[in-house]
Design a protein around this motif. Sequence first.
Motif, PDB file in Angstrom:
ATOM      1  N   MET A   1      -1.581  -0.661   8.120  1.00 42.50           N
ATOM      2  CA  MET A   1      -1.278  -0.330   6.728  1.00 42.50           C
ATOM      3  C   MET A   1       0.127  -0.850   6.438  1.00 42.50           C
ATOM      4  SD  MET A   1      -1.376   3.406   4.883  1.00 42.50           S
ATOM      5  CE  MET A   1       0.218   4.141   5.266  1.00 42.50           C
TER       6      MET A   1
ATOM      7  N   ALA B   1      -6.816   4.812  -2.802  1.00 39.46           N
ATOM      8  CA  ALA B   1      -7.480   5.854  -2.015  1.00 39.46           C
ATOM      9  C   ALA B   1      -8.706   6.400  -2.752  1.00 39.46           C
ATOM     10  CB  ALA B   1      -6.496   6.988  -1.729  1.00 39.46           C
TER      11      ALA B   1
ATOM     12  N   LEU C   1     -11.623   4.128  -2.409  1.00 41.48           N
ATOM     13  CA  LEU C   1     -12.121   4.166  -1.026  1.00 41.48           C
ATOM     14  C   LEU C   1     -13.064   5.347  -0.850  1.00 41.48           C
ATOM     15  CD1 LEU C   1      -9.198   3.658   1.538  1.00 41.48           C
ATOM     16  CD2 LEU C   1     -11.231   2.240   1.257  1.00 41.48           C
TER      17      LEU C   1
ATOM     18  N   ILE D   1      -5.638   6.590   3.158  1.00 42.09           N
ATOM     19  CA  ILE D   1      -5.619   5.135   3.416  1.00 42.09           C
ATOM     20  C   ILE D   1      -5.241   4.869   4.871  1.00 42.09           C
ATOM     21  CG2 ILE D   1      -4.533   2.936   2.803  1.00 42.09           C
ATOM     22  CD1 ILE D   1      -4.241   4.082  -0.080  1.00 42.09           C
TER      23      ILE D   1
ATOM     24  N   PRO E   1      -1.355   0.452   0.343  1.00 48.50           N
ATOM     25  CA  PRO E   1      -1.601   1.430  -0.729  1.00 48.50           C
ATOM     26  C   PRO E   1      -1.046   0.896  -2.055  1.00 48.50           C
ATOM     27  CG  PRO E   1      -0.690   2.500   1.220  1.00 48.50           C
ATOM     28  CD  PRO E   1      -0.582   1.017   1.456  1.00 48.50           C
TER      29      PRO E   1
ATOM     30  N   VAL F   1      -4.086  -3.312   5.010  1.00 51.93           N
ATOM     31  CA  VAL F   1      -4.282  -2.721   3.673  1.00 51.93           C
ATOM     32  C   VAL F   1      -2.941  -2.155   3.169  1.00 51.93           C
ATOM     33  CG1 VAL F   1      -6.747  -2.202   3.833  1.00 51.93           C
ATOM     34  CG2 VAL F   1      -5.097  -0.555   4.751  1.00 51.93           C
TER      35      VAL F   1
ATOM     36  N   VAL G   1      -5.122  -1.375  -1.844  1.00 53.05           N
ATOM     37  CA  VAL G   1      -6.278  -0.476  -1.978  1.00 53.05           C
ATOM     38  C   VAL G   1      -5.865   0.792  -2.729  1.00 53.05           C
ATOM     39  CG1 VAL G   1      -7.227  -1.276   0.223  1.00 53.05           C
ATOM     40  CG2 VAL G   1      -5.914   0.823   0.188  1.00 53.05           C
TER      41      VAL G   1
ATOM     42  N   ARG H   1     -15.434  -0.045  -0.088  1.00 50.89           N
ATOM     43  CA  ARG H   1     -15.025   0.268   1.283  1.00 50.89           C
ATOM     44  C   ARG H   1     -15.530  -0.798   2.259  1.00 50.89           C
ATOM     45  NH1 ARG H   1     -16.480   5.493   0.677  1.00 50.89           N
ATOM     46  NH2 ARG H   1     -18.498   5.192   1.705  1.00 50.89           N
TER      47      ARG H   1
ATOM     48  N   GLU I   1      -0.042   4.807  -3.665  1.00 45.25           N
ATOM     49  CA  GLU I   1      -0.034   6.109  -3.003  1.00 45.25           C
ATOM     50  C   GLU I   1       1.223   6.391  -2.201  1.00 45.25           C
ATOM     51  OE1 GLU I   1      -2.509   4.059  -3.301  1.00 45.25           O
ATOM     52  OE2 GLU I   1      -4.355   5.114  -3.783  1.00 45.25           O
TER      53      GLU I   1
END
Length: 366
Positions: free
Chosen positions: A113, A56, A59, A102, A78, A76, A54, A66, A81
């Motif tokens: 995550m 951020a 999102l 996230i 990142p 999920v 994903v 989302r 990120e």
Amino acid sequence: MADGFSRRQFLSGALAVPGLLCAARPAAAALVRARPETLQEMAGAAHMLFGSAVWASNLADDSAYRTALARQCGIVTPEAELNWVILEPQRGRLDFTGADSIAAFAKATTKTMHGHSLLWHLSIPDWGAEALAEQPDWGIVRRFLSSVVPRYGEVTNTWDVVNEAIEPGHGRADGLRISPYLTAFGPDYIRRAFEDAHMFAPGATLFLNEYGLEYDFPEEEARRAAVLRLLKSLKRSGAPVGGFGLQGHLDLAKQEHFNAKVLADFLDRVGALGLQVRISELDVKEADRNSPIERRDALVGDAAARFLDIALANRAVGSVSCWGISDRYSWLNEPGVINRGLPLDAEFAPTPFFAALKSALARRIG
Ligand code: XIL
């Protein structure tokens, strides 16, 4: 199952006779309503996880994105990120904004995550590469690990500790990539990174994550051999490596080199080392984006199905994450050209790839 229906009947929809069952058997009706529909529901029924990379910013900006992630994913990742260069672009100036958002999304939607990735030659900031070249001070790496790993302890229980450490093209007998880390610390940097990550996240499962392993030609054979060599030597040295991530960036230009047996054997060997396996970055790069959409989608779906058939047949494989949920935000897109290589297309409609995931997960349940 408690009411005598098999899981296979349950999943195949054999219970979904409207009206009849609902009137006669409230319990069964409840089951019909609970029939897994989303990828994470299917994965959960198979005691697995399904997830996606994903961004951020997407999102924050795109509610359809989302919603799709919230529905389809149990985990999920990142997409960038957590890269060191994003977290600490200048020495000592840490910025966790993207990764924190996230993590907050994951918490709010009861997902986990996945931590991607700690040491990666492409994510080291310039200042870090320069500092390591000047003085091989492990303290620089340790400070970074100590700032990021414990921060996400509540929401993250898996980390890619070292990403893409293998590059047989660099000509070393051990197949390791020549990177700022290797140059500064020698091959032992990998073990040290695992030791430190374990120190900062003692309960987490720690992964080596690699690409270029899915096809049957000499370069990828050399990668597979180097990965196995590295994993064995890490295990031998007692490093706290708990898993292996097979990225799974499929490529239709290479599809004629797909060899089910070669892939199955490789996964067997990794599993035999006692490691968990994640399919960590699954997507399909198209070779011809000018054909009719149905043909494009069929080719992508077929490549995904052939890969997943083998991958999910291996019990060491406990999770599958795609490198994005929707073509709208794929890293494979080029300006003005969408690559149709993810489970949902750019309008969030399920593609044959989505169906391939569902059937592979259903087989894993049955
Ligand atoms: C990619 C991202 O998707 C891109 O947006 C970014 O520009 C570069 O990195 N292997 C990995 C991922 O481990 O981190 C990479 O992600 C894709 C290849």
